[in-house]
Design an enzyme around this catalytic site. Structure first.
Site, PDB file in Angstrom:
ATOM      1  N   ASP A 159      -2.563 -18.299   2.762  1.00 39.22           N
ATOM      2  CA  ASP A 159      -3.784 -19.182   2.022  1.00 39.22           C
ATOM      3  C   ASP A 159      -4.364 -20.020   3.049  1.00 39.22           C
ATOM      4  O   ASP A 159      -5.633 -20.322   3.229  1.00 39.22           O
ATOM      5  CB  ASP A 159      -3.591 -19.814   0.732  1.00 39.22           C
ATOM      6  CG  ASP A 159      -2.048 -20.362   0.766  1.00 39.22           C
ATOM      7  OD1 ASP A 159      -1.361 -20.297   1.651  1.00 39.22           O
ATOM      8  OD2 ASP A 159      -1.665 -20.900  -0.488  1.00 39.22           O
ATOM      9  N   ASP A 217     -10.987  -8.593   7.467  1.00 40.45           N
ATOM     10  CA  ASP A 217     -12.667  -8.572   6.816  1.00 40.45           C
ATOM     11  C   ASP A 217     -13.231  -9.954   6.834  1.00 40.45           C
ATOM     12  O   ASP A 217     -14.386 -10.295   7.125  1.00 40.45           O
ATOM     13  CB  ASP A 217     -12.445  -8.107   5.248  1.00 40.45           C
ATOM     14  CG  ASP A 217     -12.824  -6.767   4.967  1.00 40.45           C
ATOM     15  OD1 ASP A 217     -12.301  -6.090   6.162  1.00 40.45           O
ATOM     16  OD2 ASP A 217     -13.298  -6.258   4.047  1.00 40.45           O
ATOM     17  N   ASP A 270      -5.211  -6.500   5.809  1.00 40.94           N
ATOM     18  CA  ASP A 270      -6.532  -5.908   5.071  1.00 40.94           C
ATOM     19  C   ASP A 270      -7.467  -7.006   4.897  1.00 40.94           C
ATOM     20  O   ASP A 270      -8.826  -7.141   5.056  1.00 40.94           O
ATOM     21  CB  ASP A 270      -6.375  -5.078   4.031  1.00 40.94           C
ATOM     22  CG  ASP A 270      -7.193  -4.331   3.491  1.00 40.94           C
ATOM     23  OD1 ASP A 270      -8.274  -4.228   4.143  1.00 40.94           O
ATOM     24  OD2 ASP A 270      -7.232  -4.074   2.275  1.00 40.94           O
ATOM     25  N   LYS A 296       3.795 -15.603   3.355  1.00 42.41           N
ATOM     26  CA  LYS A 296       3.945 -16.548   1.962  1.00 42.41           C
ATOM     27  C   LYS A 296       5.265 -16.896   1.693  1.00 42.41           C
ATOM     28  O   LYS A 296       5.679 -16.390   0.806  1.00 42.41           O
ATOM     29  CB  LYS A 296       3.135 -15.508   0.903  1.00 42.41           C
ATOM     30  CG  LYS A 296       3.062 -16.300  -0.285  1.00 42.41           C
ATOM     31  CD  LYS A 296       1.988 -17.653  -0.266  1.00 42.41           C
ATOM     32  CE  LYS A 296       1.759 -18.416  -1.615  1.00 42.41           C
ATOM     33  NZ  LYS A 296       0.679 -19.459  -1.389  1.00 42.41           N
ATOM     34  N   TYR A 348       0.850  -1.233   0.146  1.00 48.31           N
ATOM     35  CA  TYR A 348       0.130   0.061   0.008  1.00 48.31           C
ATOM     36  C   TYR A 348       0.897   1.328  -0.031  1.00 48.31           C
ATOM     37  O   TYR A 348       0.272   2.517  -0.158  1.00 48.31           O
ATOM     38  CB  TYR A 348      -0.905  -0.045   1.310  1.00 48.31           C
ATOM     39  CG  TYR A 348      -2.053  -1.007   1.171  1.00 48.31           C
ATOM     40  CD1 TYR A 348      -1.824  -2.110   0.304  1.00 48.31           C
ATOM     41  CD2 TYR A 348      -3.136  -0.966   1.906  1.00 48.31           C
ATOM     42  CE1 TYR A 348      -2.818  -3.136   0.147  1.00 48.31           C
ATOM     43  CE2 TYR A 348      -4.195  -2.039   2.050  1.00 48.31           C
ATOM     44  CZ  TYR A 348      -3.694  -3.027   1.176  1.00 48.31           C
ATOM     45  OH  TYR A 348      -4.898  -4.117   1.137  1.00 48.31           O
TER      46      TYR A 348
HETATM   47  C1  IPM Z   1      -9.086  -0.888   5.968  1.00 48.78           C
HETATM   48  C2  IPM Z   1      -9.644  -0.378   4.690  1.00 48.78           C
HETATM   49  C3  IPM Z   1      -8.736   0.491   3.992  1.00 48.78           C
HETATM   50  C4  IPM Z   1      -7.316  -0.376   4.041  1.00 48.78           C
HETATM   51  C5  IPM Z   1      -8.989   1.374   2.806  1.00 48.78           C
HETATM   52  C6  IPM Z   1     -10.308   2.075   2.833  1.00 48.78           C
HETATM   53  C7  IPM Z   1      -7.959   2.069   2.149  1.00 48.78           C
HETATM   54  O1  IPM Z   1      -9.908  -1.340   3.715  1.00 48.78           O
HETATM   55  O2  IPM Z   1      -8.935  -0.057   6.866  1.00 48.78           O
HETATM   56  O3  IPM Z   1      -9.221  -2.047   5.943  1.00 48.78           O
HETATM   57  O4  IPM Z   1      -7.419  -1.167   3.062  1.00 48.78           O
HETATM   58  O5  IPM Z   1      -6.505  -0.062   4.876  1.00 48.78           O
HETATM   59 MG    MG Z   2     -10.060  -3.110   4.571  1.00 53.14          MG
END
Ligand code: IPM
Ligand code: MG
Length: 361
Positions: free
Chosen positions: A228, A256, A252, A196, A147
């Protein structure tokens, strides 16, 4: 009695609603425990683009640096319909979020994921798995890796080519590993380092440095797991995890996934910290533009983020415990926002949820 200066970034979408409820709870904490919280409201994200033309101004950064902690809602809008997404990438709402993390040196992102027994019905996993419960903390590296590496899109020999760079140095890896082991010492003393290493050089260095750091924490069990396989293990047997430490993009994605198995992303707080006690606290979920302004959002993730602020930045353990207990109490009493609603429970709005929690602090 403590006096703390809190920078407040309500942001876009449901941000203003959920942060308002977290402030309601903080005000109750201040009243009950005799503290004073001074709030400075700042713009970031789409609302800053509308007013200032950029998602993050130097003034906002300076105000955050001058505060004891930052409380944030969410930023961004609908990526297909909002005019913010017609702007060049570095002027979009998300660019502000990445920049503030970098400017404030917030390299450690703590995302605790636990399944509240009251919400186990909302967990999409099979009952034989959810019945075991789980309580893990994902420690995501937040200011390095893909990133923040150099990127470009160009034509090479007549072919459009895009490059992103994944780079980590040993210092970046060591400092996040140290945070992970420190947190593990206060929990169940297990660290799973996700990489990885069967393919990537950055992962091989990651594994080597994490192993070195582990030598300073003989009480903590360290295990290495490929990313993975980790994605699979999260839905197969999430109870096996305590602290999971990983690089930016893996974290990230996995966070989620982990949030989904708790029932709703609306339940998950997060803390982004630097080397000191300073941190930025925000719910893990996004700005949910589809339900913004309707008093429908779940403020619990933001309220729990405020509790993390009390715990990690202000050393207010008792106060943080009280907020978390109030959340559990409200869930036990059967109050639910739409995202976690199930049969026989009492539906409440975002602001009602905030009031109910504040009353129980
Ligand atoms: C998070 C979000 C952010 C990230 C985005 C909005 C840039 O997905 O905080 O997880 O990837 O860090
Ligand atoms: Mg995110």
């Amino acid at each position: 009695m403590m006096n703390k200066k809190i920078a407040v970034i309500k942001g876009d979408g449901i941000g203003p609603e959920i942060v308002t409820e977290a402030m309601k709870v903080l005000d109750k904490v201040a009243e009950k425990y005799g503290h004073k919280f001074d709030y400075t409201q700042l713009l970031m994200g789409g609302c800053s683009i509308d007013v200032n033309g950029v998602p993050l101004t130097d003034e906002t950064i300076a105000e955050c640096k001058a505060s004891d902690a930052v409380l944030m809602g969410s930023i961004g809008g609908n990526t297909t319909t909002s005019p913010w997404y017609k702007l060049p990438a570095d002027l979009r709402p998300e660019a502000g979020l990445l920049k503030i993390r970098k400017e404030l040196g917030l390299f450690a992102n703590l995302r605790p994921c636990l399944l509240y027994p009251q919400l186990s019905g909302a967990c999409p996993l099979k009952e034989e798995i959810s019945a075991k419960g789980f309580d893990m903390l994902i420690m995501r590296e937040l200011t390095g890796g893909l990133y923040f590496g150099a990127r470009k899109t160009e034509e090479v020999d007549g072919v459009m080519t895009a490059v992103d760079t994944l780079s980590y140095n040993e210092k970046e890896i060591r400092r996040i590993a140290v945070k992970a082991f420190e947190v593990a010492m206060k929990r169940r003393k297990k660290v799973t380092s996700v990489d990885k290493a069967n393919v990537l050089d950055s992962s091989r260095l990651w594994r080597k440095i994490v192993t070195e750091v582990a030598a300073d924490y003989p009480e903590v069990e360290l295990e290495h797991m490929l990313v993975d396989n980790s994605a699979m293990q999260l839905v197969r047997d999430p109870a096996q995890f305590d602290v999971m430490v990983t690089e930016n993009m893996f974290g990230d994605i996995l966070s989620d996934e982990a949030s989904m198995i708790t029932g709703s992303i609306g339940m998950l707080p997060s803390a982004s910290m630097n080397e000191t006690k300073f941190g930025l606290y925000e719910p893990s979920g996004g700005s949910a533009p589809d339900i913004a302004g309707q008093d429908k959002a779940n403020p619990i993730a933001t309220i729990l983020s405020a509790a993390m602020m009390l715990r990690y930045s202000f050393d207010m353990t008792e106060e943080a415990d009280a907020v978390e207990a109030a959340v559990t109490k409200v869930l036990e009493e059967g109050y639910r926002t739409g995202d976690i609603m199930s049969e026989g429970c009492k539906p409440v709005s975002c602001s009602q949820m905030g009031t109910l929690i504040a009353e129980r602090v």
